[in-house]
Design a protein around this motif. Structure first.
Motif, PDB file in Angstrom:
ATOM      1  N   LYS A   1       0.829  -1.205   0.000  1.00  0.00           N
ATOM      2  CA  LYS A   1       0.000   0.000   0.000  1.00  0.00           C
ATOM      3  C   LYS A   1       0.864   1.255   0.000  1.00  0.00           C
ATOM      4  O   LYS A   1       0.596   2.217  -0.731  1.00  0.00           O
ATOM      5  N   ARG A   2       1.924   1.240   0.807  1.00  0.00           N
ATOM      6  CA  ARG A   2       2.786   2.417   0.868  1.00  0.00           C
ATOM      7  C   ARG A   2       3.580   2.601  -0.423  1.00  0.00           C
ATOM      8  O   ARG A   2       3.871   3.723  -0.820  1.00  0.00           O
ATOM      9  N   ARG A   3       3.916   1.509  -1.093  1.00  0.00           N
ATOM     10  CA  ARG A   3       4.604   1.635  -2.382  1.00  0.00           C
ATOM     11  C   ARG A   3       3.688   2.334  -3.390  1.00  0.00           C
ATOM     12  O   ARG A   3       4.142   3.164  -4.196  1.00  0.00           O
ATOM     13  N   ILE A   4       2.389   2.024  -3.350  1.00  0.00           N
ATOM     14  CA  ILE A   4       1.427   2.700  -4.226  1.00  0.00           C
ATOM     15  C   ILE A   4       1.356   4.181  -3.878  1.00  0.00           C
ATOM     16  O   ILE A   4       1.363   5.045  -4.756  1.00  0.00           O
TER      17      ILE A   4
ATOM     18  N   ASP B   1      -3.830   9.667   9.514  1.00  0.00           N
ATOM     19  CA  ASP B   1      -3.795  11.116   9.644  1.00  0.00           C
ATOM     20  C   ASP B   1      -5.075  11.666   9.032  1.00  0.00           C
ATOM     21  O   ASP B   1      -5.283  11.555   7.824  1.00  0.00           O
ATOM     22  N   PRO B   2      -5.966  12.254   9.847  1.00  0.00           N
ATOM     23  CA  PRO B   2      -7.230  12.763   9.309  1.00  0.00           C
ATOM     24  C   PRO B   2      -7.061  13.844   8.255  1.00  0.00           C
ATOM     25  O   PRO B   2      -7.935  14.053   7.422  1.00  0.00           O
ATOM     26  N   ASP B   3      -5.911  14.543   8.259  1.00  0.00           N
ATOM     27  CA  ASP B   3      -5.664  15.578   7.263  1.00  0.00           C
ATOM     28  C   ASP B   3      -5.086  15.006   5.969  1.00  0.00           C
ATOM     29  O   ASP B   3      -4.935  15.722   4.988  1.00  0.00           O
ATOM     30  N   ASP B   4      -4.749  13.740   5.969  1.00  0.00           N
ATOM     31  CA  ASP B   4      -4.178  13.094   4.781  1.00  0.00           C
ATOM     32  C   ASP B   4      -4.773  11.688   4.674  1.00  0.00           C
ATOM     33  O   ASP B   4      -4.076  10.682   4.836  1.00  0.00           O
ATOM     34  N   PRO B   5      -6.088  11.609   4.416  1.00  0.00           N
ATOM     35  CA  PRO B   5      -6.771  10.303   4.465  1.00  0.00           C
ATOM     36  C   PRO B   5      -6.219   9.278   3.496  1.00  0.00           C
ATOM     37  O   PRO B   5      -6.276   8.078   3.753  1.00  0.00           O
ATOM     38  N   MET B   6      -5.668   9.716   2.347  1.00  0.00           N
ATOM     39  CA  MET B   6      -5.118   8.769   1.385  1.00  0.00           C
ATOM     40  C   MET B   6      -3.725   8.290   1.786  1.00  0.00           C
ATOM     41  O   MET B   6      -3.234   7.290   1.289  1.00  0.00           O
ATOM     42  N   GLY B   7      -3.065   9.022   2.686  1.00  0.00           N
ATOM     43  CA  GLY B   7      -1.752   8.612   3.160  1.00  0.00           C
ATOM     44  C   GLY B   7      -0.591   8.911   2.237  1.00  0.00           C
ATOM     45  O   GLY B   7       0.542   8.556   2.547  1.00  0.00           O
ATOM     46  N   VAL B   8      -0.849   9.578   1.108  1.00  0.00           N
ATOM     47  CA  VAL B   8       0.214   9.814   0.134  1.00  0.00           C
ATOM     48  C   VAL B   8       1.292  10.734   0.706  1.00  0.00           C
ATOM     49  O   VAL B   8       2.490  10.422   0.665  1.00  0.00           O
ATOM     50  N   VAL B   9       0.876  11.870   1.251  1.00  0.00           N
ATOM     51  CA  VAL B   9       1.848  12.847   1.741  1.00  0.00           C
ATOM     52  C   VAL B   9       2.641  12.282   2.907  1.00  0.00           C
ATOM     53  O   VAL B   9       3.875  12.412   2.966  1.00  0.00           O
ATOM     54  N   ARG B  10       1.957  11.630   3.839  1.00  0.00           N
ATOM     55  CA  ARG B  10       2.666  11.067   4.994  1.00  0.00           C
ATOM     56  C   ARG B  10       3.687  10.026   4.561  1.00  0.00           C
ATOM     57  O   ARG B  10       4.806   9.976   5.083  1.00  0.00           O
ATOM     58  N   ALA B  11       3.303   9.153   3.626  1.00  0.00           N
ATOM     59  CA  ALA B  11       4.223   8.119   3.158  1.00  0.00           C
ATOM     60  C   ALA B  11       5.453   8.746   2.512  1.00  0.00           C
ATOM     61  O   ALA B  11       6.590   8.317   2.750  1.00  0.00           O
ATOM     62  N   CYS B  12       5.231   9.777   1.694  1.00  0.00           N
ATOM     63  CA  CYS B  12       6.351  10.443   1.024  1.00  0.00           C
ATOM     64  C   CYS B  12       7.247  11.152   2.027  1.00  0.00           C
ATOM     65  O   CYS B  12       8.486  11.094   1.924  1.00  0.00           O
ATOM     66  N   GLU B  13       6.653  11.816   3.003  1.00  0.00           N
ATOM     67  CA  GLU B  13       7.456  12.505   4.025  1.00  0.00           C
ATOM     68  C   GLU B  13       8.278  11.511   4.827  1.00  0.00           C
ATOM     69  O   GLU B  13       9.443  11.785   5.165  1.00  0.00           O
ATOM     70  N   GLN B  14       7.686  10.366   5.146  1.00  0.00           N
ATOM     71  CA  GLN B  14       8.434   9.338   5.869  1.00  0.00           C
ATOM     72  C   GLN B  14       9.621   8.840   5.050  1.00  0.00           C
ATOM     73  O   GLN B  14      10.725   8.668   5.583  1.00  0.00           O
TER      74      GLN B  14
END
Length: 263
Positions: A60-63, A96-109
Motif C-alpha cells: 500500500k505504501r509503495r502505491i 492522519d485525518p488531514d491526509d486520508p489517502m496517506g500519500v503525503v505522509r508516506a512520502c514525508e516518511q
C-alpha cells in the motif's frame, strides 16, 4: 505510546519483533506501556498474520509513494533497491485525518528515512512540492483565468506571491536534465507555478529574484520589498513588473478579489 503504536511497530518489523513478543513479552510491554490486556491482544496475533499485514502495508505504501514521488521511487528501485526495501519493511503508516489517502505522509516518511542518498532526497522533496501544489484547492482557484487590472507601476500597492506559486531551495540541482540520476551538488532556488489548463512550470531563479519574492509577503509595496531585499529600486521595480506580467506576483487586492467566495 500504546497498543496502536505497538501494532504498527510489529507490522513494520515482524521478523524482529514477533520473536521478542513470543520470548520476552515483558520487554514489549514496557517499551510501549501496555496493560496486561493490551499485551494479550498483541500477542494473540500469530506470526503468519503479522507477516501478511506487513506485506500488505508495504504494498500500500509503495502505491502511495508512486503517486506522490514516482520518479524518486523509480530511481530508488533501480539504483538503491536496498534503501526502499528497508524503508518498506521497517516502517508503517499511521492514520492522519488531514491526509486520508496517506500519500503525503508516506512520502514525508520516505524522505526522512535514514540511508536515502541526499541527491535523491532533494529530488523527492522537489516532486512532493509539485504534488502538494497540484493538490492545493486555493492554488487551483488562483490559477483560473481572471486577469486583474494592470497597474502603471508597483509603487504604492502591497504585493504577494500568487497562491498558485511556490518557491523552494534545494541542495542539488533538481532541474538538471538528467534528474534524478547524478544530480549536481549545487544549491538552487526553484519557482513552481501552477498554470490553468497547462503543465506545472518549474524553473530556477537567481538569488536576487528569490530575495525579492521572499519580501513580497503581502505587507510591503514594491519599493519596500526592494529595500528589504537590498536591491536597487529601479532594477527591483522593473523585475517586479515582469513578475506581475507573468502572474507570479500580484497586488494583494487582486488575490483577495479572485479568491473571494461567491454567493
Amino acid at each position: 505510546m500504546g497498543l496502536r503504536e505497538a501494532f504498527a511497530s510489529v507490522i513494520a518489523s515482524p521478523d524482529r519483533l514477533v520473536p521478542v513478543l513470543r520470548d520476552d513479552p515483558g520487554q514489549v510491554q514496557a517499551r510501549f506501556g501496555l496493560s496486561d490486556t493490551e499485551l494479550a491482544v498483541l500477542a494473540g496475533v500469530d506470526a503468519d498474520s503479522y507477516a501478511f499485514m506487513a506485506e500488505e502495508s508495504g504494498a500500500k505504501r509503495r502505491i502511495h509513494l508512486a503517486v506522490g514521488v514516482p520518479r524518486t521511487v523509480e530511481e530508488l528501485t533501480e539504483h538503491h533497491p536496498q534503501v526502499i526495501d528497508a524503508f518498506l519493511t521497517t516502517t508503517t503508516l499511521s492514520e492522519d485525518p488531514d491526509d486520508p489517502m496517506g500519500v503525503v505522509r508516506a512520502c514525508e516518511q520516505l524522505l526522512a528515512f535514514g540511508g536515502l542518498p541526499p541527491a535523491t532526497a532533494d529530488f523527492g522533496r522537489f516532486e512532493l512540492d509539485q504534488y502538494l501544489l497540484l493538490g492545493d484547492a486555493v492554488a487551483a482557484e488562483a490559477c483560473r483565468p481572471a486577469p486583474f487590472a494592470r497597474l502603471p507601476d508597483a509603487t504604492g500597492i502591497p504585493l504577494a506571491l500568487s497562491p498558485a506559486v511556490r518557491v523552494a531551495t534545494y541542495g542539488h540541482d533538481v532541474t538538471d536534465p538528467g534528474a534524478p540520476v547524478a544530480l549536481p551538488r549545487e544549491e538552487v532556488t526553484v519557482l513552481l507555478q501552477r498554470i490553468w489548463d497547462a503543465p506545472l512550470r518549474a524553473y530556477r531563479i537567481g538569488a536576487g529574484t528569490g530575495l525579492l519574492l521572499a519580501r513580497c509577503d503581502g505587507t510591503r509595496t514594491g519599493p519596500e520589498a526592494a529595500r528589504a531585499a537590498g536591491l536597487p529600486q529601479s532594477q527591483a521595480l522593473e523585475l517586479l513588473d515582469q513578475l506581475m506580467s507573468a502572474d507570479i506576483v500580484r497586488p494583494v487586492a487582486a488575490i483577495a478579489h479572485q479568491l473571494r467566495p461567491t454567493a
